[in-house]
Design a protein around this motif. Structure first.
Motif, PDB file in Angstrom:
ATOM      1  N   LEU A   1      68.081   8.903  63.150  1.00 38.53           N
ATOM      2  CA  LEU A   1      66.889   9.297  63.916  1.00 38.53           C
ATOM      3  C   LEU A   1      66.065   8.071  64.319  1.00 38.53           C
TER       4      LEU A   1
ATOM      5  N   ASN B   1      68.276   5.993  67.001  1.00 32.52           N
ATOM      6  CA  ASN B   1      68.767   6.753  68.172  1.00 32.52           C
ATOM      7  C   ASN B   1      70.277   6.647  68.343  1.00 32.52           C
TER       8      ASN B   1
ATOM      9  N   ASN C   1      60.390  20.668  61.208  1.00 34.26           N
ATOM     10  CA  ASN C   1      60.760  19.931  62.437  1.00 34.26           C
ATOM     11  C   ASN C   1      62.063  19.152  62.252  1.00 34.26           C
ATOM     12  N   LEU C   2      62.168  18.479  61.084  1.00 33.09           N
ATOM     13  CA  LEU C   2      63.399  17.731  60.793  1.00 33.09           C
ATOM     14  C   LEU C   2      64.571  18.689  60.606  1.00 33.09           C
TER      15      LEU C   2
ATOM     16  N   LYS D   1      64.982  21.528  62.091  1.00 34.98           N
ATOM     17  CA  LYS D   1      65.388  21.999  63.431  1.00 34.98           C
ATOM     18  C   LYS D   1      66.189  20.917  64.168  1.00 34.98           C
ATOM     19  N   LYS D   2      65.767  19.656  64.014  1.00 34.38           N
ATOM     20  CA  LYS D   2      66.505  18.559  64.659  1.00 34.38           C
ATOM     21  C   LYS D   2      67.925  18.475  64.106  1.00 34.38           C
TER      22      LYS D   2
ATOM     23  N   LYS E   1      70.013  21.391  65.347  1.00 31.11           N
ATOM     24  CA  LYS E   1      70.377  21.223  66.765  1.00 31.11           C
ATOM     25  C   LYS E   1      71.558  20.247  66.892  1.00 31.11           C
TER      26      LYS E   1
END
Length: 464
Positions: free
Chosen positions: A21, A24, A48-49, A51-52, A55
């Protein structure tokens, strides 16, 4: 069921993911690694992490049933139940024998308060799972939600037959026994459990709690002893052992036990207070007061600490200091009838009758309807010369306690004092009928009434 890799591997995956993360760069993870990463972030509240990670996981493994089930879990977590159910339907069409589908369906039913349906779904999961303990535990929880404690207990016991290390289920079993007032049954169950798992400090601790509930304090100490021998840092077992030792009046041993708790962890106000009480029982007033002050220093909002100091000074008949400390307690809990009664008694002793009257009144307003409270309240009003108000208080009390001779004698005396001989005679007759032997109470409280000829004649009539 949540699958988890070895902890070191999991930590490595997390470090690798967080590094990705930051830079990148896109690293490859297998689908189970992604599952563990997502579940870790969900468990630690970092949605949030989570969900990342989900995904990215679905991008790398778009057909992974495991990841899609984690997605369902996240949707359930976010209360998106309709979406979760739709996705489950798609997964069911692909893998109808995957137990996790039925577990997640049960979670959805549970969130909708449809606990019977959740149980049905979990029973289907039992057909396909290898981890029976987890599913039994979940069924037990659903029965708990339904307030069916017998069924809940049955399934927590099944869970423990599969996995004796599931301490949350052990606590839940004992909770069911407690709630159902089945302490003897709990003891029999725990003894069998200990036969199978003799080094379970939790089971020994729970056994001690059952003996304590049955007031078998010797056996409670014995059980707590085993819990602390197995785990020398078992704070709860030391605390409960100390409480049982207090019940046995083994105060020095209780102090030693409480002292151990302060060495394991920071001293709690509860332990300090109990140590003060033990020292007071041993007659060591200096140490008792020292620990009471330590208690309120540790927790200035603990009203019980201030009341302990109040009572200490009450016993010493140091009423000025007792008044100072009872006001501290009332400042924290101004709705406590016991504290108001102490406040009243202290002011009575100091002959501050207005304050005493207020204290008894407040005690009554906060739920104290003991006959002695009414009597003491009326006494305060009598000291203030407010005879009519004293009569009102006692008339109020006689509705609740119609056979209290003390109240009748006081009412008789007060009515004679205000010149109402008819009412005085009525209540004196009641008092003499209820308890003739204590009629001299009238001479102690109302000497001027005692000497009245009409009063003496009535007493003689009952004597004969």
């Amino acid at each position: 069921m949540r699958l988890s890799h070895d902890e070191d591997e999991n930590n490595l995956s997390l470090s690798k993911f967080e590094s990705m993360l930051k830079t990148n760069k896109v690293f490859f993870f297998d689908s189970e690694e992604f599952e563990d990463i997502v579940l870790h972030y969900m468990d630690t509240g970092r949605l949030n992490l989570a969900k990342k990670a989900l995904k990215l996981g679905l991008e790398q493994h778009p057909k992974s049933t495991g990841l899609k089930l984690v997605q369902v879990e996240m949707l359930v977590y976010e209360d998106k139940l309709d979406l979760a159910e739709k996705l489950l339907g798609e997964l069911y069409a692909i893998e109808p024998t995957n137990e996790e589908i039925y577990i997640q369906q049960a979670n959805i039913f549970s969130k909708r308060d449809e606990h019977a349906k959740a149980i049905d779904s979990l029973k289907v999961a039992l057909k396909y799972t290898e981890d029976y303990a987890d599913v039994y535990s979940m069924i037990g929880m659903e029965y708990l939600f339904m307030d069916d404690l017998e069924k809940a207990k049955e399934f927590f016991i099944k869970c423990l037959e599969e996995d004796e290390q599931d301490y949350s289920s052990l606590y839940n079993v004992v909770y069911c026994f407690d709630f159902l007032d089945q302490n003897e049954d709990a003891i029999r169950y725990l003894e069998k459990f200990i036969d199978r798992s003799p080094y379970s400090e939790v089971a020994w601790h729970q056994l001690g709690r059952q003996y304590y509930a049955l007031k078998n304090y010797e056996k409670a100490v014995w059980a707590f002893d085993y819990a602390t021998l197995i785990d020398e840092s078992f704070l709860g077992a030391y605390l409960e052992k100390a409480k049982a030792l207090e019940k046995l009046k083994r105060y020095q041993e209780a102090i030693d036990c409480y002292t151990i708790t302060t060495e394991i962890d920071d001293a709690t106000s509860f332990a300090l207070l109990r140590m003060g009480k033990c020292y007071e029982k041993l007659g060591n007033k200096e140490q008792a007061l020292k620990f009471y002050h330590k208690t309120v220093h540790e927790d200035p909002l603990l009203d019980k600490g201030w009341i302990a100091i109040t009572d200490f000074y009450l016993h010493e008949k140091n009423f000025q200091k007792a008044l100072y400390y009872v006001n501290k307690a009332l400042g924290i809990d101004g709705d406590n009838s016991f504290y108001w009664k102490r406040y009243a008694a202290i002011n009575d002793a100091l002959q501050f009758y207005e304050e005493a009257e207020l204290g008894y009144k407040k005690a009554f307003e906060n739920g104290d309807i003991n006959p002695d409270t009414f009597v003491l309240w009326a006494n305060s009003l009598q000291q203030l010369g407010e005879y009519d108000s004293a009569i009102e208080v006692l008339l109020q009390s006689i509705e609740v306690f119609p056979d209290e001779y003390e109240i009748e004698y006081r009412l008789a005396g007060l009515y004679y004092l205000v010149g109402d001989g008819k009412s005085g005679k009525f209540h004196l007759t009641n008092a003499l009928r209820l308890n003739f032997n204590n009629h001299t109470i009238l001479s102690e409280i109302f000497p001027s009434v005692w000497t009245k000829k009409a009063v003496q004649n009535l007493i003689e009539k009952f004597r004969n």
